[in-house]
Design an enzyme around this catalytic site. Structure first.
Site, PDB file in Angstrom:
ATOM      1  N   HIS B 228     -30.117  -8.741 -20.927  1.00  0.00           N
ATOM      2  CA  HIS B 228     -31.124  -7.750 -21.315  1.00  0.00           C
ATOM      3  C   HIS B 228     -30.585  -6.326 -21.303  1.00  0.00           C
ATOM      4  O   HIS B 228     -30.734  -5.617 -22.293  1.00  0.00           O
ATOM      5  CB  HIS B 228     -32.434  -7.862 -20.551  1.00  0.00           C
ATOM      6  CG  HIS B 228     -33.500  -7.126 -21.304  1.00  0.00           C
ATOM      7  ND1 HIS B 228     -34.032  -7.610 -22.474  1.00  0.00           N
ATOM      8  CD2 HIS B 228     -34.019  -5.903 -21.153  1.00  0.00           C
ATOM      9  CE1 HIS B 228     -34.859  -6.726 -22.987  1.00  0.00           C
ATOM     10  NE2 HIS B 228     -34.872  -5.677 -22.211  1.00  0.00           N
ATOM     11  N   TYR B 232     -29.955  -2.482 -24.124  1.00  0.00           N
ATOM     12  CA  TYR B 232     -30.092  -1.034 -23.938  1.00  0.00           C
ATOM     13  C   TYR B 232     -28.752  -0.323 -24.085  1.00  0.00           C
ATOM     14  O   TYR B 232     -28.711   0.856 -24.418  1.00  0.00           O
ATOM     15  CB  TYR B 232     -30.788  -0.721 -22.610  1.00  0.00           C
ATOM     16  CG  TYR B 232     -32.241  -1.119 -22.713  1.00  0.00           C
ATOM     17  CD1 TYR B 232     -33.120  -0.326 -23.439  1.00  0.00           C
ATOM     18  CD2 TYR B 232     -32.696  -2.313 -22.197  1.00  0.00           C
ATOM     19  CE1 TYR B 232     -34.429  -0.703 -23.626  1.00  0.00           C
ATOM     20  CE2 TYR B 232     -34.015  -2.701 -22.375  1.00  0.00           C
ATOM     21  CZ  TYR B 232     -34.881  -1.890 -23.094  1.00  0.00           C
ATOM     22  OH  TYR B 232     -36.162  -2.275 -23.296  1.00  0.00           O
ATOM     23  N   HIS B 379     -37.576 -10.425 -34.304  1.00  0.00           N
ATOM     24  CA  HIS B 379     -37.752  -9.261 -33.422  1.00  0.00           C
ATOM     25  C   HIS B 379     -36.450  -8.472 -33.285  1.00  0.00           C
ATOM     26  O   HIS B 379     -36.423  -7.264 -33.491  1.00  0.00           O
ATOM     27  CB  HIS B 379     -38.229  -9.740 -32.048  1.00  0.00           C
ATOM     28  CG  HIS B 379     -37.996  -8.757 -30.943  1.00  0.00           C
ATOM     29  ND1 HIS B 379     -38.735  -7.601 -30.812  1.00  0.00           N
ATOM     30  CD2 HIS B 379     -37.085  -8.729 -29.941  1.00  0.00           C
ATOM     31  CE1 HIS B 379     -38.293  -6.919 -29.769  1.00  0.00           C
ATOM     32  NE2 HIS B 379     -37.292  -7.580 -29.226  1.00  0.00           N
ATOM     33  N   PHE B 380     -35.347  -9.164 -32.953  1.00  0.00           N
ATOM     34  CA  PHE B 380     -34.173  -8.351 -32.629  1.00  0.00           C
ATOM     35  C   PHE B 380     -33.419  -7.864 -33.865  1.00  0.00           C
ATOM     36  O   PHE B 380     -32.551  -7.014 -33.743  1.00  0.00           O
ATOM     37  CB  PHE B 380     -33.270  -9.006 -31.575  1.00  0.00           C
ATOM     38  CG  PHE B 380     -32.580 -10.284 -31.945  1.00  0.00           C
ATOM     39  CD1 PHE B 380     -31.623 -10.316 -32.939  1.00  0.00           C
ATOM     40  CD2 PHE B 380     -32.857 -11.452 -31.255  1.00  0.00           C
ATOM     41  CE1 PHE B 380     -30.968 -11.491 -33.259  1.00  0.00           C
ATOM     42  CE2 PHE B 380     -32.212 -12.633 -31.567  1.00  0.00           C
ATOM     43  CZ  PHE B 380     -31.261 -12.655 -32.575  1.00  0.00           C
ATOM     44  N   HIS B 381     -33.803  -8.360 -35.060  1.00  0.00           N
ATOM     45  CA  HIS B 381     -33.259  -7.716 -36.253  1.00  0.00           C
ATOM     46  C   HIS B 381     -33.979  -6.399 -36.546  1.00  0.00           C
ATOM     47  O   HIS B 381     -33.459  -5.567 -37.282  1.00  0.00           O
ATOM     48  CB  HIS B 381     -33.284  -8.654 -37.454  1.00  0.00           C
ATOM     49  CG  HIS B 381     -32.110  -9.616 -37.445  1.00  0.00           C
ATOM     50  ND1 HIS B 381     -32.105 -10.775 -36.721  1.00  0.00           N
ATOM     51  CD2 HIS B 381     -30.892  -9.549 -38.030  1.00  0.00           C
ATOM     52  CE1 HIS B 381     -30.941 -11.395 -36.870  1.00  0.00           C
ATOM     53  NE2 HIS B 381     -30.177 -10.667 -37.662  1.00  0.00           N
ATOM     54  N   ARG B 442     -35.214 -21.089 -34.220  1.00  0.00           N
ATOM     55  CA  ARG B 442     -34.064 -20.246 -34.522  1.00  0.00           C
ATOM     56  C   ARG B 442     -32.800 -21.098 -34.361  1.00  0.00           C
ATOM     57  O   ARG B 442     -32.880 -22.253 -33.963  1.00  0.00           O
ATOM     58  CB  ARG B 442     -34.024 -19.059 -33.558  1.00  0.00           C
ATOM     59  CG  ARG B 442     -33.791 -19.484 -32.123  1.00  0.00           C
ATOM     60  CD  ARG B 442     -33.911 -18.343 -31.127  1.00  0.00           C
ATOM     61  NE  ARG B 442     -32.774 -17.447 -31.182  1.00  0.00           N
ATOM     62  CZ  ARG B 442     -32.420 -16.625 -30.185  1.00  0.00           C
ATOM     63  NH1 ARG B 442     -33.101 -16.616 -29.057  1.00  0.00           N
ATOM     64  NH2 ARG B 442     -31.392 -15.816 -30.306  1.00  0.00           N
ATOM     65  N   ARG B 443     -31.647 -20.523 -34.655  1.00  0.00           N
ATOM     66  CA  ARG B 443     -30.343 -21.130 -34.353  1.00  0.00           C
ATOM     67  C   ARG B 443     -30.211 -22.549 -34.875  1.00  0.00           C
ATOM     68  O   ARG B 443     -29.667 -23.421 -34.208  1.00  0.00           O
ATOM     69  CB  ARG B 443     -30.117 -21.155 -32.837  1.00  0.00           C
ATOM     70  CG  ARG B 443     -30.033 -19.795 -32.221  1.00  0.00           C
ATOM     71  CD  ARG B 443     -29.760 -19.877 -30.753  1.00  0.00           C
ATOM     72  NE  ARG B 443     -28.983 -18.729 -30.329  1.00  0.00           N
ATOM     73  CZ  ARG B 443     -28.521 -18.545 -29.117  1.00  0.00           C
ATOM     74  NH1 ARG B 443     -28.713 -19.450 -28.210  1.00  0.00           N
ATOM     75  NH2 ARG B 443     -27.825 -17.483 -28.805  1.00  0.00           N
TER      76      ARG B 443
END
Lengths: 168, 578
Positions: B228, B232, B379-381, B442-443
């Site tokens: 995580h 950041y 989300h993370f794209h 996913r994946r």
């Protein structure tokens, strides 16, 4: 420290939003009763599942009037048993473990979803209101045949459901 | 009033090298990304589905390790040298961490790419998360370790600059950009301890055959201890640019120095003790620990919400300096023709959307519905794939001329590129979120199953697939345009008329910041205490339950062994007969 009035208001609003989120999650856990997958089960040697009383024969078992236990083994690249047949309107508790690598046990389109980690047993109790057929997928990459790892969950109408002896 | 290269020609060379390492990774990663979108959606399948996971591993590692981190070490070097107005203490040292990171990347890339060649018995199809007992070639772990040590040395380089500067300016506040770099690096040192223990104590000895087994839950938890805060680490350099460059591009200056410092301190404190929120659905971790991670995660929203305010306020201030008026009409006064501005503004807008889908992920119980579905990469794209990547590309349009002394090859194409990324990501990410709600995983090389089909409440799976493929294609074209612009810029003629490398002073300056904010020792101590509180009991419980080396189990080297191929064939035939 010099903080602009608008910025103070924004700060208060942001804190309220955060506390609100925590409150809704807490309500979901305590009020609605969505429990988390946890550490209630003992660890298990994934290479010795054949000698385990629960997982040597993956199966559906009736344990109460309206209660069923389902013992599932996930392995490259299948689930056992397949299909899994349970009656509608009963409490069904899944016990899922892995014989090899990390998998998942995920019933598509529902919130029945857990990671399956070798050495650990995932448990969750759910109730299916309506009869129907659901796809089960492994949604954690588990090797080159990952995309072929699937099974079926068949929820039978309550009055038609019959447990076959020695089913696996 | 001069460009960066005029003041720091030697440092500019290091930054250029770091940027180019980053861009090479982006080129490979973007190409693999295109292949994935077309493969998953069953539009074009040029590779075998078993090779999909090699492509996916390479896409993940090259994009989120190599592309992002090489770019950010360049940005951080720029930020520290610019704001302290002094060169690095030792160029030899600076080049040595760059070379160590490069060598680490090559070592990691070799086993990953060898996965394409069946005759080489070497592979690392373990994806970015490398969950044991899937096992990569030892070189994969060795390369990652070297890369991380390279980043540690880079951090030491920036701390060294600050210490040298401090001894000459004992009563001065830490300049804001340097403050941001230092707090981010302290967070990174704490975060990478998890991955260092996971690799050095367990995975590397295990891949070398020195230990028989590992505890998959333990190495997985150590991964997420790092997994995580690493997000950041990607995001902080984007924030740094939003706080320092974006207000400047808008024609004004940062709204508040004190709040910016508070935000970075909060990230230092809260980035790490939240990793268990990636493990809400893991057996072997009690509900209580998950709940604690959830509350910490929700509080981690605060610094991002504060950033939204400060950045928008700074942009509005800039617009009003340029003659903008009214409640919303000032938006029209912003320099929308500047690709560096527009790219960052669009990236920030998309980060807001990514923040909302992240709140769903963080919601412990609703996470059941979307965990490990296509929602998550959706989300993370938005976050790393746009808030970070698009900010980096936009930043490069301004920074690359600064470190080369050459003007940008084409501003209109750069502007078009940033908008194209935004449009492509809107298609792809929106469709991925919706597909995740249907339970599409996913994946997965082929999310098309034999026994059932996914049911779309609105639209159809075919429509979602089309959006993913169109979006992925637009993103690939956008990446190519970006790389082309960087390449041509590098061959441009030097110019004397570059904008000067000055970061304007904030409206509410560092004099308004309480001195305690600069007490890095204090914040480090509190950050460590929070990590100990959040992680000591879960880790002790995992080790107590399963043992340091797990309850047993075999290793699964991800190679295409003959038995595996045979089993796949048997499975397929059985399916066919059924």
């Amino acid at each position: 420290m010099n903080i602009h009035t608008y910025e103070k208001l924004w700060l208060v609003g942001a804190m309220l939003l955060i506390v609100g989120f925590i409150a809704t999650v807490t309500y979901g856990a305590v009020g609605v009763g969505v429990t988390m997958i946890d550490d209630s089960e003992e660890t298990i040697d994934p290479t010795q599942l054949d000698e385990d009383e629960r997982f040597s024969e993956p199966r559906v078992e009736q344990v109460g009037e309206n209660e069923y236990d389902v013992y599932v083994v996930a392995r490259q690249f299948m689930f056992q048993p397949d299909p899994i047949e349970v009656p509608a309107g009963s409490d069904v508790t899944f016990y899922v473990t892995s014989a090899d690598v990390i998998h998942s046990f995920s019933v598509a389109g529902t919130n029945v979803n857990t990671m399956v980690i070798p050495g650990e047993v995932s448990t969750m109790t759910v109730e299916f209101d309506e009869p129907g057929e659901y796809g089960i997928v492994c949604n954690e990459y588990c090797g080159s045949g990952h995309h072929a790892m699937e099974a079926m969950l068949i929820v039978q109408p309550e009055d038609e459901f019959e447990l076959e002896e020695g089913e696996n | 009033m001069s460009a960066y290269i005029d003041d720091f020609p030697e440092e500019a060379a290091v930054i250029r090298a770091a940027f180019w390492s980053s861009f090479v990774a982006l080129a490979i990663g973007a190409f693999f990304g295109l292949i994935q979108t077309l493969h998953r959606t069953d539009i074009v399948r040029i590779f075998d589905s078993t090779d999909y996971y090699t492509i996916l591993t390479a896409h993940g590692v090259f994009m989120v390790i190599t592309f992002t981190i090489f770019f950010l070490v360049g940005v951080f070097t720029w930020a520290v040298t610019t704001s302290l107005d002094r060169g690095v203490e030792s160029l030899r040292f600076t080049w040595s961490w760059y070379l160590l990171m490069s060598l680490g990347t090559v070592f990691t890339a070799i086993p990953i790419l060898a996965g394409f060649v069946d005759s080489i018995d070497m592979s690392a199809d373990v994806l970015f998360t490398f969950y044991a007992p899937l096992q990569a070639h030892p070189l994969f772990y060795i390369g990652l370790t070297m890369f991380v040590i390279g980043t540690w040395l880079a951090g030491a380089d920036w701390f060294r600059s600050w210490w040298a500067w401090k001894s000459e300016n004992p009563s001065e506040r830490i300049p804001l950009p340097t403050f941001m770099v230092l707090t981010t690096m302290i967070m990174w040192y704490i975060a990478t301890l998890g991955i260092a223990v996971s690799i050095l104590a367990f995975l590397l000895p295990w891949s070398l055959g020195l230990v028989e087994t590992v505890n998959p839950l333990l190495t997985r938890t150590l991964f997420w201890y790092f997994g995580h805060p690493v997000v950041y680490f990607w995001l902080m350099p984007a924030y740094l640019m939003w706080y320092t460059l974006l207000p400047k591009f808008a024609g004004g200056r940062l709204f508040s120095d004190p709040l910016a410092r508070v935000v970075f301190v909060l990230f230092l404190l809260l980035s790490t003790p939240v990793g268990i929120h990636h493990q809400y659905l893991d057996p072997g971790i009690s509900e209580g620990f998950k709940f604690i991670a959830m509350t910490n995660t929700m509080f981690l929203l605060l610094p991002s919400l504060l950033t939204a305010f400060t950045v928008v306020a700074s942009i509005e201030h800039g617009a009003r300096q340029r003659g903008g008026e009214g409640y919303f009409a000032w938006l029209g006064a912003l320099p929308w023709r500047e690709p560096a501005f527009t790219g960052m503004a669009l990236a920030g807008l998309m980060f807001a959307a990514g923040g909302f889908s992240g709140m769903i992920n963080a919601g412990m119980n609703i996470n059941y519905l979307i965990h490990n579905t296509l929602w998550v990469p959706g989300h993370f794209h938005l976050t790393v794939g746009t808030a970070v990547a698009l900010t980096f590309m936009a930043g490069a349009y301004w920074l690359m001329p600064q470190v080369t002394g050459k003007p940008l090859a084409s501003k209109p194409i750069a502007l078009f590129q940033t908008v194209l990324w935004f449009v492509g990501m809107t298609f792809m990410s929106n469709a991925m979120h919706r597909a995740g709600l249907l339970g599409i995983p996913r994946r997965t090389a082929e999310p098309q199953y034999e026994g059932f089909e996914f049911q779309a409440a609105v639209g159809s799976v075919a429509e979602l697939d089309a959006q993913v493929a169109i979006g992925g294609t637009l993103l690939f074209v956008s990446a190519v345009l970006f790389l082309w612009n960087m390449l041509i810029t590098s061959f441009n003629r030097p110019t004397e008329t570059l904008p000067s490398n000055v970061i304007p002073e904030p409206l509410s300056g560092s004099d308004d910041s309480p001195a305690v904010l600069d007490n890095l020792k204090l914040w480090t101590l509190i950050a460590i205490v929070l990590v100990v509180l959040a992680y000591s009991l879960p880790l002790a419980s995992i080790v107590d339950r399963g043992g340091l080396f797990g309850p047993g189990g075999d290793a699964f080297p991800v190679r295409l062994s003959p038995t595996l191929v045979a089993q796949l064939l048997v499975d397929t035939v059985q399916e066919g007969l059924r």
